[in-house]
Design an enzyme around this catalytic site. Structure first.
Site, short mmCIF file in Angstrom:
data_model
loop_
_atom_site.label_atom_id
_atom_site.label_comp_id
_atom_site.label_asym_id
_atom_site.label_seq_id
_atom_site.Cartn_x
_atom_site.Cartn_y
_atom_site.Cartn_z
N HIS A 102 0.82 -1.12 0.04
CA HIS A 102 0.00 -0.11 0.03
C HIS A 102 0.92 1.41 -0.14
O HIS A 102 1.95 1.47 0.77
CB HIS A 102 -1.14 0.16 1.29
CG HIS A 102 -0.31 0.03 2.58
ND1 HIS A 102 0.26 1.23 3.00
CD2 HIS A 102 0.33 -1.12 3.40
CE1 HIS A 102 0.92 0.79 4.26
NE2 HIS A 102 0.87 -0.66 4.47
N ASP A 103 0.49 2.30 -0.75
CA ASP A 103 0.86 3.42 -0.70
C ASP A 103 2.48 3.68 -1.30
O ASP A 103 2.99 4.59 -1.34
CB ASP A 103 0.89 4.23 0.56
CG ASP A 103 -0.43 4.30 1.37
OD1 ASP A 103 -1.31 4.92 0.60
OD2 ASP A 103 -0.49 3.60 2.37
N GLY A 142 5.11 -0.92 2.53
CA GLY A 142 4.30 0.22 2.31
C GLY A 142 4.86 1.64 2.19
O GLY A 142 6.16 1.71 3.23
#
Length: 269
Positions: free
Chosen positions: A123-124, A141
């Site tokens: 994520h991200d 992340g």
């Protein structure tokens, strides 16, 4: 313009958006908020979910899981996104997650990237163009990766780390800090081993520019003075050199992770 070709065993949401020439192979699943650009191909058994946009000409191979919710205990169903660029190749069993509220709500992969089998983009994470991830690479992340970066097999990148453009990460490395642009890192824990000279030559950088970059590297990572002082000196001495200034900016920018340094202060370039 050509209509999408969809295998009868595939499950495609009625609200998914499919571009011209899309090909969806056997047992693939496409969720309701997915956008597949022109000429995207899901070879077979691929799953694309979430608020996911996939660019023109990208190919996704069997058992890849793209766009499912992040592996983050702080994620609570926020309406985050995943964007994958054009002409990417996503091989077998790759997993790519969307963003989270704590990270900008977006995971993004640039154009012309190759993500080999069993690799993971968390994520991200933000990846530039022409990134190559070999088998079993793990991008944690909030990691930011520049253009033209190559990751050797089974290496992992610590969350919030930055990998500068044109860097090379050796196989089986555990990178827990920032790697300068044009740098090369290897090891567990990884250390800076020099410049990615092979990559620079292959990409057509001029010999004189590489020589100046090598001179700046030796100055920045010398043993005398502090890193900040050495960076300031290099910035002034090579103020008209784009490659050196790229490294200077990278080091000078605030980061959650330390800059990777040569082991025991040894500078080999």
């Amino acid at each position: 313009m050509s209509d999408p070709v969809i295998h009868p065993t595939a499950i495609i949401s009625e609200s998914a958006q499919l571009g011209s020439g899309v090909r969806i192979g056997p047992y693939s699943i496409v969720g309701p908020n997915v956008v597949l650009g022109d000429d995207v191909e899901l070879v077979s058994h691929a799953v694309v979910e979430g608020n996911t946009v996939i660019g023109k000409g990208t190919r996704i191979f069997p058992f890849a899981s793209v766009g499912h919710e992040p592996q983050d205990l702080k994620f609570h169903g926020e309406d985050s996104r995943l964007e994958i660029g054009e002409r990417c190749t996503i091989r077998e069993s790759v997993t790519i997650n969307p963003g989270t509220q704590n990270g900008g709500m977006l995971t993004k992969i640039g154009n012309d990237c190759l993500i080999m089998a069993n690799a993971h983009v968390a994520h991200d994470a933000i990846l530039g163009n022409n990134v190559i991830m070999a088998n079993y690479v793990g991008i944690a992340g909030h990691v930011h990766v520049g253009d033209n970066v190559i990751f050797g097999g089974t290496c992992v990148i610590h969350q919030f780390s930055r990998i500068g453009s044109h860097a090379f990460i050796g196989a089986q490395s555990m990178v827990d800090g920032d790697v300068i642009p044009y740098g090369m890192a290897i090891g567990n824990r990884a250390h800076l081993t020099g410049l990615n000279l092979v990559g620079l030559k292959r990409r057509g950088f001029e010999r004189e520019a590489i020589h100046r970059l090598r001179a700046a590297y030796r100055q920045i990572f010398a043993s005398e003075g502090t890193l900040r002082e050495r960076v300031e000196d290099a910035a002034e001495l090579f103020k008209n050199d784009f490659l050196v200034q790229d490294v200077v900016r990278f080091i000078s920018e605030a980061s959650d992770r330390p800059i990777l340094l040569p082991r025991n202060g040894q500078v080999t370039e």
